[in-house]
Enzyme design. Structure first.
Site, PDB file in Angstrom:
ATOM      1  CB  CYS A 293      -2.775   6.432   2.213  1.00 50.83           C
ATOM      2  SG  CYS A 293      -3.980   5.431   3.088  1.00 50.83           S
TER       3      CYS A 293
ATOM      4  CD  GLU B  56      -2.926  -1.230   0.463  1.00 51.13           C
ATOM      5  OE1 GLU B  56      -3.244  -0.184  -0.132  1.00 51.13           O
ATOM      6  OE2 GLU B  56      -3.490  -2.316   0.277  1.00 51.13           O
TER       7      GLU B  56
END
Ligand code: NAP
Length: 520
Positions: free
Chosen positions: A294, A257
């Site tokens: 994020c 990720e």
């Protein structure tokens, strides 16, 4: 000297033998605690997790492991206040932002406990129907999924010390796979404290949860073929991980990720209500956790003719955001996590400013109760490109993620141009669409589905119901293709796939029958 936090490996608390790295209060600048992993016997730590933790977890059914997750949740729930104190001190977050991390983690854990209870007393998963392999139906193939006989190593980012642990640990432990977590050093305290509470409560078998704080040196060297590695962090570190021999030679399964240039897109011809929803969401996303998410909106794609009006509306909301010491009740946005992040945001902002203009200047926010020479606080900044041609030309806006309260207004010519600009992110975690016409929204969502892990569609009917552009819900996939890392997490029971091995069993139906779960 401040307290040196211990690591928990091989079933016992072990302090590093070095001086350690200090963790700081990003608002007051004071040193809080230290972490160190020097001198740990990593081979023994990994072996203990694999053998003792993995063995004990695999002996349990999904339902038993789900009950175990529920017990973990109760332990954490009972210590919530302490976690909020650590978050205020070490992450510099206001209460609502600490909740995204702390309560977000607890919610995800509870969700997987409930999902796992539905899997019952089985110890493996049946994958699809059996298929005959020849003319005679007696010999068939049945796919099964079984927990991998290794350890799950998590290397996590600084922005979610709680959620980042539990969103990964819940599916891993439910799958029957032991966990070793290495939190990002800057905010490792909360992760370490949560593991400490769970270990001390004795609700997990020995070896199922370990924590290593401090340097990542040597961790990847321990990985064996059946281990898995889940990494969250920057694209640069992700590149190092992908080329590590454990991954390249031993085929260790990796989930990554990484960073992402997420967009919010106002549909052409959207109603005034849809415009309001976009404005509200952009201002919220820019300021929650000081933009250190994020999934935060980095690019705001709007019709060229509406750009000025939308810039004004977002700026008006941002201007009301009070920034500073999270301990002051009037403050809505706290600090960035460290001096290093402050510097990185300032540098990133300077880079974006080479191609975009400032529409709302973060520097116009006086800090509340915080010394600007010490506190890692910045006001929210909205940048903008002057027209649709500039949106094509401004490469840096589509390439450089500023991990802070910064977004850029990107005007587009028409619907096709808007979708093309969204794709300039080269693969993102999430895009949100704002509009009123269901058919157009559905078509645009599908158009973005190949380059985004999640498409969040906001129409006026769900204006008060939706879960937020940046909120990662355990029911939905988290991850994105391309520069977002190519990973997949969560998405309900789909998350268990990463921690299981799929195999085909080819046999007589008499052998395959007992593998299938008993009808209830
Ligand atoms: P980072 O510098 O890449 O660090 C991430 C983790 O990797 C930390 O635990 C770090 O440990 C560790 N690490 C550093 N160098 C390593 C190496 N050579 N080998 C193994 N591990 C190593 O990233 P960050 O600055 O903490 O995180 C911010 C980034 O994460 C942003 O770009 C953000 O977009 C991304 N992010 C993505 C998601 C997502 O779900 N997609 C979620 C959150 C954040 P130390 O802290 O000890 O250096």
């Amino acid at each position: 000297m401040t307290e040196l936090l211990s690591n928990y490996v091989a079933g016992r608390w072990q302090a590093g033998t070095g001086a350690g790295s200090a963790l700081f209060d990003p608002v007051l600048g004071t040193e809080l605690v230290r972490v160190d992993a020097t001198g740990l016997d990593l081979a023994a730590a990994f072996a203990f997790a694999r053998d003792s933790g993995g063995g004990a977890l695999r002996a349990m059914s999904y339902k038993q492991r789900a009950d175990m997750l529920a017990a973990v949740g109760q332990v954490l729930q009972s210590q919530r206040e302490a976690y909020y104190e650590i978050a205020t001190a070490n992450s510099g977050t206001v209460k609502n932002d600490s909740a995204v991390d702390i309560d977000g983690g607890l919610f995800t854990l509870g969700h997987y406990a409930r999902l796992g209870q539905g899997l019952g007393e089985q110890r493996h998963l049946i994958d699809g129907d059996s298929a005959r392999l020849g003319k005679d139906p007696l010999f068939q193939s049945q796919h099964v999924q079984v927990p991998t006989r290794g350890v799950a190593l998590f290397i996590n980012a600084f922005n979610f010390p709680s959620w980042g642990l539990w969103e990964k640990a819940a599916p891993a432990l439910l799958s029957g796979v032991p966990v070793i977590v290495k939190p990002a050093t800057a905010t490792a305290w909360l992760t370490q404290r949560m593991v400490q509470d769970v270990v001390n409560a004795g609700v997990l078998p020995a070896g199922s949860l370990s924590v290593i704080c401090g340097s990542s040196n040597g961790l990847l060297d321990q990985l064996q073929p059946f281990d898995v590695l889940s990494f969250t962090g920057s694209a640069e570190t992700a590149e190092l991980i992908r080329s590590h021999p454990a991954v390249a030679r031993r085929s260790v399964r990796v989930n990554i990720e990484a960073d992402s240039l997420n967009s919010a897109l106002l549909m052409p011809g959207a109603s005034a209500e849809a415009v309001d929803l976009l404005v509200k969401e952009v201002a919220r996303e820019m300021t929650v956790k000081s933009g250190q998410k994020c999934t935060a909106i980095r690019r705001v794609l709007v019709p060229e003719a509406q750009a000025a009006q939308i810039a004004q509306a977002i700026s008006a909301r941002l201007a009301k955001t009070s920034v500073g010491n999270p301990r002051n009740e009037s403050v809505r946005m706290g600090a960035l996590v460290s001096r290093a992040q402050l510097q990185s945001v300032q540098e990133g902002l300077a880079l974006l400013k080479t191609q975009a203009q400032v529409l709302h200047d973060g520097a116009s926010h006086a800090l509340v109760d915080a010394d600007p020479s010490v506190a890692c606080c910045v006001g929210p900044t909205l940048l903008g490109l002057k027209d649709a041609a500039a949106s094509d030309a401004a490469g840096v806006v589509h390439e450089h993620e500023v991990f802070g309260p910064v977004a850029t207004l990107v005007p587009y010519r028409d619907g096709a141009h808007a979708l093309a600009l969204a794709r300039r992110g080269q693969g993102s975690l999430v895009a949100s669409l704002y509009g009123s016409e269901p058919g157009e929204l559905a078509r645009a969502a599908l158009e973005l589905a190949d380059s985004h892990g999640r498409v969040h569609v906001i129409s006026p009917d769900v204006g008060a119901l939706h879960t937020g552009h940046g909120n990662v819900m355990p029911q939905s996939l988290h991850g994105g293709p391309g520069r977002a890392g190519g990973g997949e997490e969560l998405g309900g029971l789909r998350a268990l796939g990463f921690y299981h091995r799929r195999a085909a069993i080819q046999a007589s139906t008499a052998v395959l029958e007992p593998l299938k779960p008993a009808a209830t």
